[in-house]
Structure formats: C-alpha cells, structure tokens
Design an enzyme around this catalytic site. Structure first.
Site, short mmCIF file in Angstrom:
data_model
loop_
_atom_site.label_atom_id
_atom_site.label_comp_id
_atom_site.label_asym_id
_atom_site.label_seq_id
_atom_site.Cartn_x
_atom_site.Cartn_y
_atom_site.Cartn_z
CG HIS A 143 -9.64 0.37 1.72
ND1 HIS A 143 -9.89 1.07 0.55
CD2 HIS A 143 -8.85 1.15 2.47
CE1 HIS A 143 -9.24 2.21 0.61
NE2 HIS A 143 -8.61 2.29 1.77
CG HIS A 201 -7.65 6.46 5.64
ND1 HIS A 201 -6.70 5.52 5.96
CD2 HIS A 201 -8.26 6.01 4.52
CE1 HIS A 201 -6.74 4.54 5.05
NE2 HIS A 201 -7.68 4.81 4.17
CG PHE A 248 -2.42 7.25 1.76
CD1 PHE A 248 -3.59 6.64 2.18
CD2 PHE A 248 -2.52 8.38 0.96
CE1 PHE A 248 -4.84 7.14 1.83
CE2 PHE A 248 -3.77 8.89 0.59
CZ PHE A 248 -4.93 8.27 1.02
CG HIS A 297 -7.68 0.84 -2.41
ND1 HIS A 297 -7.36 1.88 -3.26
CD2 HIS A 297 -6.94 1.03 -1.29
CE1 HIS A 297 -6.47 2.67 -2.65
NE2 HIS A 297 -6.20 2.18 -1.45
CG HIS A 347 -11.06 6.37 1.39
ND1 HIS A 347 -10.00 7.17 1.01
CD2 HIS A 347 -10.51 5.20 1.80
CE1 HIS A 347 -8.87 6.48 1.17
NE2 HIS A 347 -9.15 5.29 1.62
CG HIS A 382 -4.58 6.95 -2.52
ND1 HIS A 382 -3.37 6.36 -2.32
CD2 HIS A 382 -5.49 6.23 -1.81
CE1 HIS A 382 -3.53 5.33 -1.50
NE2 HIS A 382 -4.80 5.22 -1.18
CG HIS A 411 -1.95 1.10 1.15
ND1 HIS A 411 -1.93 2.17 2.01
CD2 HIS A 411 -2.98 1.34 0.30
CE1 HIS A 411 -2.91 2.99 1.71
NE2 HIS A 411 -3.57 2.53 0.68
CU1 C2O Z 1 -5.08 3.43 -0.23
CU2 C2O Z 1 -7.75 3.98 2.26
O1 C2O Z 1 -6.23 4.06 1.17
#
Ligand code: C2O
Length: 506
Positions: free
Chosen positions: A292, A251, A279, A117, A247, A108, A88
């Site tokens: 995710h 995070h 990230f 993802h 999203h 992203h 990732h």
């Molecule tokens: Cu690649 Cu939720 O991030």
C-alpha cells in the site's frame, strides 16, 4: 448529498467473508470513547519511506524490531498487530453502517480507496515509530513498478532472522511466487505467465503501469474510482484504474491460490486466497503495508508528474474516518486532509519510473489533454457471474458514443457488472476487436486495443444477502488516446467492446 462517515456505534453485519470467518475477526476494539479531532503533527521531522529492495540492514533491523513490539502489545491494546489487521477487515467487510443509513461503509471500489488507505498507513507507521521511540521511522514501499523491486522484497521472505521466523514473513502466500517476478496483470490464465522471459515480464509490467496510470487513469473519476455517498445506490461502485490493477492483481498474486471451498479443511484456513488475496486477512501479512505504501506513492506520482487532480467534492473531502493513534487515542480524520503527504510529514525515496515515459511504441504520441469529459456508456446485463457462476465469456458489446470531438475526453463506462465470487475474477476490456484470439497476445504483451481491466479479490458466500448490498460494480477508463491511436474516427457512432475473461475458470 452529504459527506459521510462510518458509524462505529452501530454494528453492521459482516459481509463477503468465508463461512469460517467470524464477526470478531473483522471487528476491532472500540472502547466507547468520543473521538478527538486529528491535528496535523507539528514538530514531526519529514520522514522518508524507503524502497524495500534497497533498505539497509540497519533499517530492516529497526523495522523488524518495531513489528515485533507491535505483535507483543497486549490483546486489549488497539495498536497491536492483530487489531490493526482487523481495522482493515472492518472497513472492507461492512462492519460499520454508512452514517445513519442502512448501507454498509466500505473503502474499496470507489473514491474512499486512496485517502482511507493513506490514513490507515499513517497511523500504523506512527504506532511503529512510537514503539521504537524514533520519530524518524517511516514504512518501506514495495517498488513493484520498477525492475529492481519486482520480487517479494528480501526482508519479507526472511525465515531465519536471528535464527527465528522474521515477524515480516507470512506463510500464507503463494509459494510459487516466493522468488518469482511479480506479474502486475496477474490472473489465472491457461498459459502460465512464467513462460514469459523476465525481460518481457518487466516490459509488460511497465506497459500496465503506463496504461493504468497515464492513459486510462487520465481523469479524476477513472483514477480515483466512483463516488460513494449516503445517497448513491446501494448497488453501485467501481474502482479506479490503479485499484483494479496493479492493486488488486498484486493482492491476488501474493496470497494463496483460492479454491473457493466452503468447508475449508486446511488447518490454516486458506481457501479464499488468504492472507493477501482476500481483504479480511490481507493486513495480517506485513507486506500489505509495503504494497500500500507503493500504491500511495503511485498516487503521488500521478499528481506530481502527470498533473492528476484529486476530487474536490466536499462529499468526499468532509467524509470522516476513525482510528486509534500512536498514543492509543481515538481520533477522527477528514478524507480531504489526506491529500497532501507533506502535511502528514512523509515523502518517498526517489526511484526510477520508466513507465512514466511511454514504453509502448504505438502510443508514442500523447493526445492533448481535453478538459471536458464525456462517457461512452453501457450496462452489461450479461456480465452476471453471481447467477451464472460458470460463465466465462467473452462478452461482446456495442457501446453507443455521444458525438465525440477533439475537445472532449472520452470515457468508457461499463456498468452493471455482478462478478463477485468466491474466487478471484479478472477480465480485460478491448475495443474494436472481434474475437478473443486477437486479444490473447495480452498474455505476453499488450495490444493497442487494450482499454481496461476489471479485477476482484475473492469474496465469501453471502454476496446475495440483501443486507450486504447487491455487489454490483463497474469499470471506467479514459479511451480517447486508445481510440486516437487505433485511428477510430469521430464519425464512428459506436465502439465495439470485447470483455475477455482471465480468471474465473478454476
Ligand atoms: Cu484495503 Cu489493498 O486493500
């Protein structure tokens, strides 16, 4: 234009990471193999991803065991837990070149987000299943879009699993959120969100889901985000409505609170929102995969319940990604092969989605779907937080409209945003509002003028490094319905926009 791929044979400089993060933190094992083409699994049973908050003890026991086994794999096994997290990091922080160009490949902020993802989770899940010797194993999803799932699921909080720290727990999280209700619109704001009653927060979360997925995300471009190709400019990207919020906001909500300090003295190196809030470290927290899975599930709802249409552009469909599969074999997959979960042999357990059915009183009447899209577009020279890091807005804009008509889906496009910083940045866009005060109720509710959100996770400090691109971004939303409900007539030649910052003043 042509489809692209991350060129794993060349090493691009790692970008946008804190100074204490090294190249090897973001560079997963690659043993030099030539990839084999992925084949759809045959004979794999249909697997059901379960809502984490409803999972049985039996299921949790299995999942815990699988993650434990993954953590125990030898360092040189590309399937081990740390290596998986590095995958990732690599795809987020420019470890690979984009094809033969001199640009970095990033997943992203555009149309790679959802398919990449999905593939990442697919292989992660297959590795866990392999380690368990159980082909029916599927990941849990963090059901943050439903009341019952709006806290951190118990299995991820358990400190005392078998008298030991659960392998699903991660200590690099915001401690204040351990037992809190998630705020899908999270952003640093003066009035703490905890002042909202639980009921109001649930309602606000439903409104956010509804606006982002049903109203503002009502087109391929606004839901999936901008096209990114070898020939597109080094500068531009722009996430879809789901990627920015919830999203990115989830995070930021889950990770520690970023201080943006370069000389990070805390032993665990959490000055940039680690783990979930930046990230490179996000996938070190096992909750990443449940987060995710839910993002992925919302994508399936957008398609099945809202008739959303994925991009059909071969530039995306034929884009390649590379992963090590459950047998530690290096495989090549197509982005376009991720579009049908059925072919990957998984589905989601049913869970109610109250937000799908118009929870907002002033938006009771859907506007008939129009096929043609047209953008009210503007570029924002003032939204530059890189040269002006203490800037906190608001920004007022007048956006010219193409002559609108009822057969045209009208998009709001705000380009030229340079807002990547070492702390999280969030601003909300309102239309036909003159002053911020009128927009403040958004903290508690959502005014009818709400027309979009921009959210970034913290970045490191090499943002202005030319090798790292120019970090410019954009917001795109469908605003036909918002304007219709505000009674904005077709004779109006422009739209007033107000961008109100929520989070850049720490
Ligand atoms: Cu690649 Cu939720 O991030």
């Amino acid at each position: 234009m042509a489809p692209t791929y991350p060129d794993w044979t060349r090493r691009h400089k790692i970008c946008d990471v804190p100074p204490y993060v090294t190249d090897s933190d973001c560079r997963p094992i690659y043993k030099g193999e030539t990839p084999r083409k992925f084949e759809f699994p045959t004979g794999l049973p249909m697997r059901t991803r379960v809502a984490a908050h409803k999972a049985s003890d039996f299921y949790v026991g299995k999942y815990v065991q699988a993650v434990e086994l993954m953590k125990k794999l030898p360092d040189e096994d590309p399937r081990n837990f740390t290596e998986q997290a590095k995958i990732h990091a690599a795809y987020c922080h420019s470890a690979y070149y984009m094809g033969k160009t001199d640009k970095a490949f990033k997943v992203h902020g555009g149309w790679f987000f959802l398919p990449w993802h999905r593939w990442y989770l697919y292989f992660y899940e297959r590795i866990l299943a392999k380690l368990l010797g159980d082909d029916t194993f599927a990941l849990p999803f963090w059901n943050w879009d439903f009341e019952g799932g709006m806290t951190i699921p118990l299995m991820y909080m358990d400190h005392s699993f078998k008298n030991d720290i659960s392998p699903l727990y991660d200590e690099n999280r915001n401690p204040e959120h351990a037992n809190a209700f998630v705020d899908l619109g999270y952003g640093k704001i003066k009035k703490p969100i905890s002042s909202l009653s639980r009921e109001n927060l649930i309602w606000k979360n439903y409104m956010i889901m509804f606006m982002q997925v049903v109203v503002l995300g009502a087109s391929t471009r606004t839901f999936h985000g901008e096209k990114i190709t070898e020939t597109s400019s080094k500068c531009t990207c722009g996430a879809g409505t789901l990627e920015y919020m919830p999203h990115n906001t989830v995070h930021n909500w889950t990770g520690t609170v970023p201080t943006g300090k370069k000389d990070c003295d805390c032993p665990s190196k959490t000055c940039y929102g680690e783990d979930m809030g930046i990230f490179y470290s996000a996938a070190r927290d096992p909750i990443f995969f449940a987060h995710h899975a839910n993002v992925d599930r919302v994508w399936t709802l957008w398609k099945t319940q809202l008739d959303g249409k994925d991009y059909d552009d071969p530039d995306l469909l034929d884009t390649k990604f590379y992963f090590y599969d459950e047998n530690a074999k290096f495989v090549e997959v197509r982005a376009g092969d991720a579009f049908d979960p059925e072919k990957l042999r998984y589905k989601y357990e049913d869970s109610p989605s109250p937000w799908l059915i118009r929870p907002i009183p002033w938006l009771m009447k859907p506007i008939a779907a129009a096929a043609i899209e047209r953008a009210a577009q503007c570029t924002l020279p003032t939204l530059d937080l890189q040269t002006n890091p203490t800037f906190s807005g608001p920004v007022k804009l007048t956006v010219p409209r193409d002559p609108p008509s009822s057969t045209i889906k009208e998009l709001l496009v705000i380009e030229g945003i340079r807002a990547q910083r070492n702390i999280a940045v969030k601003f909300d866009v309102f239309v036909q509002l003159d002053d911020c005060l009128a927009a403040t109720p958004y903290v508690d509710t959502m005014p009818p003028e709400y027309a979009g959100t921009f959210v970034e996770l913290p970045r490191g400090d090499n943002i202005d490094d030319p090798e790292c691109g120019c970090g410019q971004s954009s917001v795109h939303t469908v605003i036909s319905e918002v304007l219709g409900n505000l009674g904005v007539g077709q004779e109006e030649e422009s739209i007033k926009c107000l961008c109100v910052f929520r989070s850049n003043n720490l």
